[in-house]
Design a protein around this motif. Structure first.
Motif, PDB file in Angstrom:
ATOM      1  N   TYR A  82       0.736  -1.163   0.294  1.00 30.22           N
ATOM      2  CA  TYR A  82       0.208  -0.089   0.305  1.00 30.22           C
ATOM      3  C   TYR A  82       0.938   1.170  -0.061  1.00 30.22           C
ATOM      4  CZ  TYR A  82      -3.586   3.396   1.280  1.00 30.22           C
ATOM      5  OH  TYR A  82      -4.435   4.499   0.582  1.00 30.22           O
ATOM      6  N   MET A  86       0.534   4.474  -2.968  1.00 29.22           N
ATOM      7  CA  MET A  86       0.781   5.802  -2.469  1.00 29.22           C
ATOM      8  C   MET A  86       2.052   6.462  -2.546  1.00 29.22           C
ATOM      9  SD  MET A  86      -1.052   6.278   1.119  1.00 29.22           S
ATOM     10  CE  MET A  86      -1.211   7.775   0.863  1.00 29.22           C
ATOM     11  N   HIS A 103      -6.114   9.592  -4.460  1.00 27.01           N
ATOM     12  CA  HIS A 103      -6.363   8.891  -3.297  1.00 27.01           C
ATOM     13  C   HIS A 103      -6.207   9.934  -1.683  1.00 27.01           C
ATOM     14  CE1 HIS A 103      -6.990   6.215  -5.887  1.00 27.01           C
ATOM     15  NE2 HIS A 103      -5.984   6.146  -6.542  1.00 27.01           N
ATOM     16  N   SER A 104      -6.096  10.500  -1.444  1.00 30.81           N
ATOM     17  CA  SER A 104      -5.986  11.657  -0.115  1.00 30.81           C
ATOM     18  C   SER A 104      -6.966  11.677   0.500  1.00 30.81           C
ATOM     19  CB  SER A 104      -5.823  12.969  -0.451  1.00 30.81           C
ATOM     20  OG  SER A 104      -6.588  13.698  -0.807  1.00 30.81           O
ATOM     21  N   SER A 108      -7.597   6.176   2.676  1.00 30.47           N
ATOM     22  CA  SER A 108      -5.926   6.321   2.937  1.00 30.47           C
ATOM     23  C   SER A 108      -5.293   6.474   4.545  1.00 30.47           C
ATOM     24  CB  SER A 108      -5.691   7.076   1.761  1.00 30.47           C
ATOM     25  OG  SER A 108      -6.018   6.609   0.716  1.00 30.47           O
TER      26      SER A 108
END
Length: 199
Positions: A82, A86, A103-104, A108
């Motif tokens: 993961y 990121m 994806h903030s 997350s």
């Protein structure tokens, strides 16, 4: 908790929360690209992840990870995967991308905590070092979690602020690409270092 132990706990909480790690580096990348407000959902998710870990650790889940090293290793692999995902997202962020596509968000923030085995081990440290068996366990756990989350959120907001300052200093797309590449690379290094950690 005695005054001396409380001071030690607060210093421990600050040091574990303010130092560069996976969550703080990811947050710096998010806020440097999208601004302070874009980092808030990630901070909230991170706080939620800390609460989940601390509650689970206080209930004895960390001992399950100790008993089943394969489960711990699987969790470590998932965490590394993961973080690399990121890191790639930060390093290759498009200059005109919207916040949602990067994806903030809350999820997350939660995942970066839950999939980090060091967070689980650190929570065990907290409960073994700062709980007094002579006092009420539940109230001590509640206090510890509240202080850890409060300090953690404040420290994450500092990182988000630094990201915003980077955003203001670096206005050209080329500069932002370099910073995004460095932040993504830093997060990838953290992921590889996690994988290399024993136990």
């Amino acid at each position: 908790m005695s005054f001396e132990l409380a001071i030690a706990f607060i210093l421990f909480s600050i040091s574990i929360s303010i130092t560069p790690g996976a969550g703080n580096i990811a947050l710096l990348g998010i806020s440097s690209r999208h601004g302070f407000n874009a980092g808030i959902p990630f901070v909230l998710g991170n706080a939620l992840g800390i609460i989940v870990i601390m509650v689970a650790a206080s209930a004895g889940l960390v001992s399950v990870l100790s008993l089943y090293p394969d489960l711990y290793f699987a969790m470590k692999l998932a965490g590394v995967a993961y973080l690399l995902y990121m890191a790639w997202g930060i390093a290759t962020a498009k200059m005109d991308g919207d916040i949602e596509s990067n994806h903030s968000g809350v999820v997350s923030g939660v995942l970066i905590q839950l999939l980090n085995p060091k967070g689980w081990v650190a929570s065990l440290t907290v409960f073994t070092q700062f709980i007094n068996p002579a006092n009420d366990y539940v109230s001590q756990v509640a206090t510890i979690i509240s202080v850890m989350v409060g300090i953690g959120v404040l420290c994450m907001l500092v990182w988000a602020y630094f990201g915003t300052m980077l955003q203001k200093l670096l206005q050209s797309p080329k500069q932002m690409r370099v910073i995004n590449g460095c932040l993504g690379g830093s997060l990838a290094i953290v992921a590889v270092m996690m994988l290399g950690q024993a136990g």
